[in-house]
Design a protein around this motif. Structure first.
Motif, short mmCIF file in Angstrom:
data_model
loop_
_atom_site.label_atom_id
_atom_site.label_comp_id
_atom_site.label_asym_id
_atom_site.label_seq_id
_atom_site.Cartn_x
_atom_site.Cartn_y
_atom_site.Cartn_z
N LYS A 76 -95.11 51.76 -29.06
CA LYS A 76 -96.26 51.81 -29.52
C LYS A 76 -95.83 52.56 -30.98
O LYS A 76 -94.84 52.41 -31.79
N ASN A 77 -97.05 51.72 -31.95
CA ASN A 77 -97.32 51.35 -32.48
C ASN A 77 -96.12 51.06 -33.70
O ASN A 77 -95.78 51.09 -34.81
N LYS A 78 -95.34 49.86 -33.05
CA LYS A 78 -94.03 48.43 -33.85
C LYS A 78 -94.62 47.45 -33.95
O LYS A 78 -96.07 47.16 -33.20
N THR A 79 -94.31 46.69 -35.05
CA THR A 79 -94.42 45.10 -35.19
C THR A 79 -93.31 44.33 -34.50
O THR A 79 -92.02 44.46 -34.60
N TYR A 80 -93.30 43.76 -33.65
CA TYR A 80 -93.15 42.59 -33.01
C TYR A 80 -92.63 41.57 -33.18
O TYR A 80 -93.87 40.70 -33.37
N TYR A 81 -91.60 41.26 -33.10
CA TYR A 81 -90.92 39.49 -33.55
C TYR A 81 -90.83 38.79 -31.98
O TYR A 81 -89.59 39.35 -31.59
N PRO A 82 -91.39 37.51 -31.87
CA PRO A 82 -90.37 37.02 -30.25
C PRO A 82 -89.65 35.94 -30.86
O PRO A 82 -89.87 35.47 -32.02
N VAL A 83 -88.62 35.96 -29.89
CA VAL A 83 -87.48 35.45 -30.36
C VAL A 83 -87.32 34.23 -28.86
O VAL A 83 -87.26 35.06 -27.99
N LEU A 84 -86.39 33.53 -29.31
CA LEU A 84 -85.82 33.12 -27.88
C LEU A 84 -84.64 33.22 -28.55
O LEU A 84 -83.59 32.42 -29.31
N GLN A 85 -83.14 33.73 -26.91
CA GLN A 85 -81.67 34.39 -27.42
C GLN A 85 -81.09 32.63 -26.51
O GLN A 85 -81.48 32.13 -25.38
N THR A 86 -80.43 32.60 -27.32
CA THR A 86 -80.00 30.46 -26.67
C THR A 86 -77.79 31.35 -26.94
O THR A 86 -77.79 31.45 -27.68
N CYS A 87 -77.10 30.13 -25.90
CA CYS A 87 -76.18 30.16 -26.25
C CYS A 87 -76.21 28.46 -27.23
O CYS A 87 -76.50 28.05 -26.97
N GLY A 88 -74.86 28.38 -27.96
CA GLY A 88 -74.61 27.27 -28.90
C GLY A 88 -74.37 26.03 -28.04
O GLY A 88 -73.83 24.91 -28.47
N CYS A 89 -73.91 26.09 -26.53
CA CYS A 89 -73.29 25.05 -26.18
C CYS A 89 -74.32 23.98 -25.59
O CYS A 89 -75.36 24.41 -26.40
N SER A 90 -73.70 23.09 -25.74
CA SER A 90 -74.85 21.85 -25.83
C SER A 90 -75.64 21.56 -24.28
O SER A 90 -74.67 22.86 -23.01
N GLY A 91 -76.91 21.69 -24.33
CA GLY A 91 -77.50 21.52 -23.17
C GLY A 91 -78.41 22.33 -23.15
O GLY A 91 -78.88 22.54 -22.17
N HIS A 92 -78.78 22.38 -24.37
CA HIS A 92 -79.83 23.78 -24.40
C HIS A 92 -81.49 22.96 -25.10
O HIS A 92 -80.91 22.51 -26.24
N ARG A 93 -82.25 23.41 -24.16
CA ARG A 93 -83.66 22.34 -25.14
C ARG A 93 -85.21 22.87 -24.31
O ARG A 93 -85.50 23.02 -23.41
N TYR A 94 -86.15 23.78 -25.85
CA TYR A 94 -86.95 24.65 -25.24
C TYR A 94 -88.39 24.13 -25.77
O TYR A 94 -88.02 23.54 -27.05
N GLU A 95 -89.35 23.94 -25.39
CA GLU A 95 -90.73 23.89 -26.03
C GLU A 95 -91.96 24.88 -25.62
O GLU A 95 -92.15 25.25 -24.83
#
Length: 189
Positions: free
Chosen positions: A157-176
């Motif tokens: 409770k009573n925290k500020t949250y930041y949405p994040v996307l965690q990925t690997c640096g390998c090729s073949g990752h695409r998100y929208e």
């Protein structure tokens, strides 16, 4: 009972038994996008809504969205167009720091409180959409995959949250990012 019109919160209703000090919940839609990310490993397109790997190096990457959640309810959805392997996760953390967007060892201890939908617990495959609901009023986070509830957790409770996307640096990752809605219920200003 009579009342003075200048003291009435509605000016047009005789019955003022409801409290009008809070604004009614109302949806807010804004330009949610990827804000902080490694430009060495990732590219962003579609007005900041799509993120893709541009190298083939197995570094961990943390991409911050451009909102903070500390009031109301926030709902956003991200679709996996390409996801090469199961290191990708979506969630919220309490530390926002540009020095944590890329590295060889994931900085778990530096991210504060963390709540993820992670493939080590659930799958996230090509074509699937994860929707995240962050309820700051009830201190809960809910994850849905293709509209089906898959995980929910109490959050600090009573925290500020930041949405994040965690990925690997390998090729073949695409998100929208597909959508974002926020429902606020704070006192009018």
């Amino acid at each position: 009972a009579s009342h003075s019109p200048q003291n009435s919160p509605t000016d047009s209703k005789e019955n003022s038994s409801q409290s009008h000090s809070l604004t009614p919940p109302h949806p807010i839609e804004s330009g949610l996008k990827f804000e902080w990310y490694s430009r060495e490993y990732l590219s962003v397109g579609k007005n900041g809504k799509q993120i893709s790997t541009i190298r083939d190096d197995c570094a961990w990457l943390l991409s911050y969205l451009n909102i903070k959640c500390n009031d109301g309810i926030h709902i956003f959805s991200i679709k996996a167009h390409e996801c090469e392997h199961g290191y990708d996760a979506i969630g919220i953390i309490t530390v926002k720091d540009k020095s944590l967007i890329c590295g060889k060892h994931f900085p778990d201890s530096k991210l504060g409180y963390q709540y993820y939908y992670h493939p080590s617990q659930h799958s996230w495959s090509r074509g699937e959409t994860i929707t995240v609901l962050i309820d700051c009023m009830s201190s809960r986070i809910v994850f849905k995959k293709n509209g089906i509830l898959v995980q929910q957790n109490d959050i600090e409770k009573n925290k500020t949250y930041y949405p994040v996307l965690q990925t690997c640096g390998c090729s073949g990752h695409r998100y929208e990012i597909l959508e974002y809605k926020a429902i606020r219920s704070s006192i009018s200003k």
